[in-house]
Design a protein around this motif. Structure first.
Motif, PDB file in Angstrom:
ATOM      1  N   THR A 112       1.651  10.482   7.445  1.00 47.81           N
ATOM      2  CA  THR A 112       2.166   9.227   6.874  1.00 47.81           C
ATOM      3  C   THR A 112       1.110   8.481   6.074  1.00 47.81           C
ATOM      4  OG1 THR A 112       1.646   8.163   8.969  1.00 47.81           O
ATOM      5  CG2 THR A 112       3.930   8.831   8.633  1.00 47.81           C
ATOM      6  N   ASP A 113      -0.142   8.639   6.412  1.00 44.17           N
ATOM      7  CA  ASP A 113      -1.171   7.928   5.654  1.00 44.17           C
ATOM      8  C   ASP A 113      -1.317   8.476   4.246  1.00 44.17           C
ATOM      9  OD1 ASP A 113      -1.532   6.374   7.751  1.00 44.17           O
ATOM     10  OD2 ASP A 113      -3.639   6.882   8.140  1.00 44.17           O
ATOM     11  N   ARG A 139       2.250   3.007   8.277  1.00 49.39           N
ATOM     12  CA  ARG A 139       1.671   2.419   9.486  1.00 49.39           C
ATOM     13  C   ARG A 139       1.241   0.977   9.272  1.00 49.39           C
ATOM     14  NH1 ARG A 139      -2.465   5.846  12.533  1.00 49.39           N
ATOM     15  NH2 ARG A 139      -3.600   5.831  10.574  1.00 49.39           N
ATOM     16  N   THR A 169       0.814  -1.219   0.000  1.00 46.80           N
ATOM     17  CA  THR A 169       0.000   0.000   0.000  1.00 46.80           C
ATOM     18  C   THR A 169       0.838   1.256   0.000  1.00 46.80           C
ATOM     19  OG1 THR A 169      -0.045  -0.069   2.385  1.00 46.80           O
ATOM     20  CG2 THR A 169      -1.877  -1.094   1.237  1.00 46.80           C
ATOM     21  N   GLY A 170       2.032   1.167   0.575  1.00 44.05           N
ATOM     22  CA  GLY A 170       2.844   2.370   0.694  1.00 44.05           C
ATOM     23  C   GLY A 170       2.593   3.097   2.009  1.00 44.05           C
ATOM     24  N   LEU A 230       1.342   9.878   2.633  1.00 42.01           N
ATOM     25  CA  LEU A 230       2.632   9.740   1.944  1.00 42.01           C
ATOM     26  C   LEU A 230       2.816   8.264   1.552  1.00 42.01           C
ATOM     27  CD1 LEU A 230       4.776  11.868   4.370  1.00 42.01           C
ATOM     28  CD2 LEU A 230       4.158  12.490   2.046  1.00 42.01           C
ATOM     29  N   THR A 231       2.050   7.821   0.529  1.00 39.88           N
ATOM     30  CA  THR A 231       2.096   6.379   0.235  1.00 39.88           C
ATOM     31  C   THR A 231       2.883   6.044  -1.020  1.00 39.88           C
ATOM     32  OG1 THR A 231       0.033   6.594  -0.920  1.00 39.88           O
ATOM     33  CG2 THR A 231      -0.073   5.891   1.367  1.00 39.88           C
ATOM     34  N   VAL A 264       4.391   4.792  17.079  1.00 40.57           N
ATOM     35  CA  VAL A 264       4.663   4.517  15.655  1.00 40.57           C
ATOM     36  C   VAL A 264       3.384   4.060  14.968  1.00 40.57           C
ATOM     37  CG1 VAL A 264       5.860   2.953  14.084  1.00 40.57           C
ATOM     38  CG2 VAL A 264       7.099   4.018  15.952  1.00 40.57           C
ATOM     39  N   LEU A 265       2.620   3.182  15.656  1.00 40.95           N
ATOM     40  CA  LEU A 265       1.447   2.605  15.019  1.00 40.95           C
ATOM     41  C   LEU A 265       0.285   3.589  14.935  1.00 40.95           C
ATOM     42  CD1 LEU A 265       1.378  -1.011  16.486  1.00 40.95           C
ATOM     43  CD2 LEU A 265       1.943  -0.306  14.175  1.00 40.95           C
ATOM     44  N   LEU A 266       0.141   4.453  15.921  1.00 43.94           N
ATOM     45  CA  LEU A 266      -1.080   5.244  15.991  1.00 43.94           C
ATOM     46  C   LEU A 266      -0.919   6.661  15.450  1.00 43.94           C
ATOM     47  CD1 LEU A 266      -2.396   4.065  19.476  1.00 43.94           C
ATOM     48  CD2 LEU A 266      -3.034   3.267  17.192  1.00 43.94           C
ATOM     49  N   ARG A 281       0.213   9.939  13.183  1.00 43.34           N
ATOM     50  CA  ARG A 281       0.349  10.084  11.738  1.00 43.34           C
ATOM     51  C   ARG A 281       1.401  11.108  11.346  1.00 43.34           C
ATOM     52  NH1 ARG A 281      -5.546  10.350   9.239  1.00 43.34           N
ATOM     53  NH2 ARG A 281      -5.563  12.272  10.435  1.00 43.34           N
TER      54      ARG A 281
END
Lengths: 625, 102
Positions: free
Chosen positions: B94-95, A604, A600-601, B97-98, B24-26, B28
């Motif tokens: 980050t969501d 997370r 997906t890129g 920047l894919t 890191v996981l939560l 953005r």
């Protein structure tokens, strides 16, 4: 003597290599001169070997010489050996002598033809292959040379590679010959297994002790090779098509070299064939049938070169008949005279084809006697020799074959009858050709086409060679006149003693029959074609189709092969092979598409996957412990 | 050996690591993600040092130094990227920047 034989063998090869390497550095003409000089040099070396051999006693005449060990496998050791005995020298003289004349003739014939250099390189290479064939010191070298001769004939027949017919003819010759090579090779495999060697002396010493099955199988394999190379039934179909090559090639293949290789092979391997008498009889019968069939087909051909080609098949049929009944030296003598008169016929035909701008159809000729008196005379000499009219050479060599057939028992009478029919047919088709080509008055069309290049009827290099051959064809017969003087027989008999011994009565009877029937054929031809220009009698359809041999092979081998291939393509190639490949590639693509959606890129997602992975690993470690 | 038992250090390290991992996981924002990464690295460093003291060997301390060096270079690259992105007025999320090329 042995050094001279090596030189004789290697000179034409050196010539071929030199022409190839020098390439465009030499003028076109020089290539022809190099080729002629190398083959002529080989002839001189052969003559020297011959003279030295004559000065020795009978027992010392055969000599072998090994250059180096060529192939070693376990207890087998094949040397690069030449073995020179009376038979080898005899063949060397014919091959190099007639070869030199033909190559010299080609200088004029191939003048201003594209790729002249390639032609002369091939010609030299052909002569080398043939010399290797007759000088080779063991059966393996004989097989190698057998293949080389096939290769060079392929190259020469297909020399005019822009014409599809020439390519087709070359391929046909190659494939038919490969069939013979294959049976030849199988025979050698069997021989190696049974005797453990392929050296002439060792094999021939073992030959009488072989079981009759082995001997028969080996002899059959060898006979297959001989029949293919010598264009005997049923593997003769390539020879007439080989006329697509330039005329000197036809002369070289048909007169001096390739096609007589089969006769040489049977003679050389006489001990093996004598251990398998049935196969030897088969060879004789094949020769007898071929000589009649070829004579019949020659009656209706309209292409002058094809008539000569069929006459070659027919004459080699005589030689096969002779070696088949064990009249070895007699057959070799016919081989010699045949080399002269057949080369003469081809080369004379070449002069007139050259002068008529490539015309080969006899129906468009006629009356050339007035325009080309010299060629006519030469052609006439060759024809008379071919028919066997005394005192021309064919008379002295063909009649003893008939006499030997008479002496060969019950089968011999059948063979004699076949040979006698052949003699009549020879007279008929030969003089049909002569009258159609040279008889009558030249028509306007012939006059307008007639354009000799250089010299009176052709370039001097061509007319000179034809003149020489005409003299040889006329007088060479006097070399041997059975039973009064027999130098050729005396020279060759130590190699393999003849199995038949005709009496004087038989000789006389055979001569009377052959000459009588030959002249009868000549007279019939004169009656039909000579007296006045009459249309030919309605030819037989069967003969015009060459007895349907091509059609038969087409139906038996070619069509089933094509049909099988098509069926295999539809059933195996398409669904199984093609399908499986398409399945593999399609599956990979679909799988990759699924995997791609994981990428997906989004950082997370990756981090989660990483963390989940570590968690799973941790659980596993804890769980395992 | 003086001071609290090694289990206390491990507990703190575990807490720090979990905090970092959750960050890191939560989160953005790339800046916070980078920060949380540092937190995780330091948690690991803490366990290394703790065990090194317990065993009285220097190996763990050497590892910790190496990790710090790696962390420092990582910060250089990471911060550089973030600065470059903000200069190009790209969304710092980050969501979004894919893909590697805009």
């Amino acid at each position: 003597m042995i050094t001279a034989s090596w030189i004789c063998l290697l000179l034409p090869l050196a010539g071929a290599i030199a022409i190839t390497l020098l390439g465009t550095a030499i003028p076109r003409r020089t290539a022809g001169f190099i080729a002629t000089a190398s083959v002529a040099g080989a002839f001189v070396a052969a003559v020297y070997s011959f003279v030295v051999m004559l000065s020795r006693d009978g027992a010392d005449r055969a000599q072998a010489s090994t250059a180096w060990s060529w192939l070693t496998a376990g207890s087998l050791d094949f040397g690069l050996t030449i073995y020179v005995d009376q038979l080898a020298v005899y063949m060397m003289l014919i091959v190099a002598g007639v070869g030199a004349l033909i190559v010299g003739y080609s200088i004029g014939y191939m003048d201003k033809v594209d790729e002249e250099r390639r032609f002369f390189a091939y010609m030299s290479f052909f002569v080398f292959s043939m010399l290797l064939l007759v000088e080779g010191g063991n059966l393996l070298m004989l097989l190698a040379a057998w293949g080389l001769v096939g290769l060079s004939s392929y190259l020469l027949i297909g020399f005019e590679h822009e014409r599809p017919a020439a390519i087709a003819a070359a391929k046909k010759a190659f494939i038919v010959n490969a069939l013979g090579d294959a049976t030849f090779a199988l025979a050698l495999f069997l021989l190696v297994q049974k005797t453990g060697t392929l050296d002439y002396q060792a094999v021939f010493a073992d030959a009488p002790s072989l079981s009759s099955t082995t001997a028969t199988l080996v002899a059959l394999g060898l006979l297959g090779g001989a029949v293919a190379k010598s264009a005997q039934l049923p593997l003769h179909t390539w020879l007439p098509d080989a006329m697509e090559g330039p005329t000197p090639v036809s002369a070289l293949i048909h007169a001096a070299t390739m096609v007589v290789a089969g006769v040489y092979l049977v003679f050389r391997c006489a001990p093996i064939f004598e251990a398998a008498p049935d196969v030897q009889d088969t060879a004789a019968v094949l020769g007898g049938v071929t000589l009649v069939v070829a004579g019949l087909i020659a009656l209706v051909q309209t292409d002058i070169k094809r008539v000569i080609a069929y006459s070659t098949m027919s004459q080699i049929g005589y030689m096969f008949l002779a070696v088949g009944i064990g009249a070895y030296a007699t057959s070799m003598f016919h081989l010699l005279t045949h080399a002269f008169f057949k080369a003469l016929l081809f080369l004379a035909a070449g002069i007139l084809i050259h002068a008529l701008a490539g015309e080969q159809d006899m129906r468009n000729m006629g009356g050339l006697r007035r325009l080309m008196p010299f060629t006519y005379l030469a052609f006439l000499v060759g024809s008379l020799a071919l028919v066997g009219v005394p005192p021309f050479s064919g008379f002295f060599s063909k009649d003893p074959i008939l006499a030997n057939a008479l002496a060969a028992g019950d089968l011999g009478y059948v063979l004699f009858a076949l040979a006698a029919i052949g003699a009549f047919l020879t007279g008929l088709y030969t003089f049909r050709m002569v009258f159609m080509t040279f008889g009558g008055e030249p028509s306007e069309e012939v006059r307008s086409r007639y354009h000799p290049h250089g010299g009176k009827e052709g370039p001097p290099s061509m007319t000179l060679v034809v003149g020489t051959l005409a003299v040889l064809a006329a007088i060479a017969g006097f070399l041997q006149f059975v039973p009064y003087w027999t130098p050729v027989d005396d020279f060759l008999d130590p190699v393999a003693e003849p199995l038949v011994d005709p009496t004087g009565t038989m000789e006389a009877l055979a001569s009377l029959t052959a000459v009588g029937l030959g002249l009868a054929g000549l007279l019939v031809a004169w009656g039909i074609y000579g007296a006045k220009k009459r249309s030919a009698p309605r030819s037989w359809r069967v003969l015009q189709h060459k007895l349907y041999f091509d059609e038969l092979y087409d139906a038996v081998f070619y069509r089933p092969a094509v049909a099988t291939s098509k069926a295999l393509y539809a059933v195996v190639e398409g669904p199984v092979i093609g399908g499986s490949l398409a399945g593999v590639s399609g599956g990979t693509t679909r799988l990759a598409n699924h995997v791609r959606s994981l990428q997906t890129g989004a950082v997370r997602t990756y981090a989660l996957a990483l963390a989940a992975g570590v968690a799973v690993l941790a659980l596993v470690f804890i769980g395992v412990r | 050996m003086q001071g609290p038992a090694v289990s206390w250090y491990l507990a703190i390290a575990g807490f720090l690591f979990t905090t970092g991992a959750l960050g890191v996981l939560l989160r953005r924002s790339p800046l916070i993600v980078l920060l949380s990464l540092e937190l995780m690295l330091n948690a690991a460093n803490l366990t290394l040092i703790a065990f090194a003291r317990q065993h009285g060997s220097l190996d763990g301390q050497v590892f910790a130094l190496a990790v710090m060096a790696v962390a420092a270079s990582e910060v250089v690259v990471g911060l550089g990227l973030i600065v470059a992105m903000s200069r190009r007025r790209m969304a710092l999320d980050t969501d979004r920047l894919t893909s590697l090329r805009g």
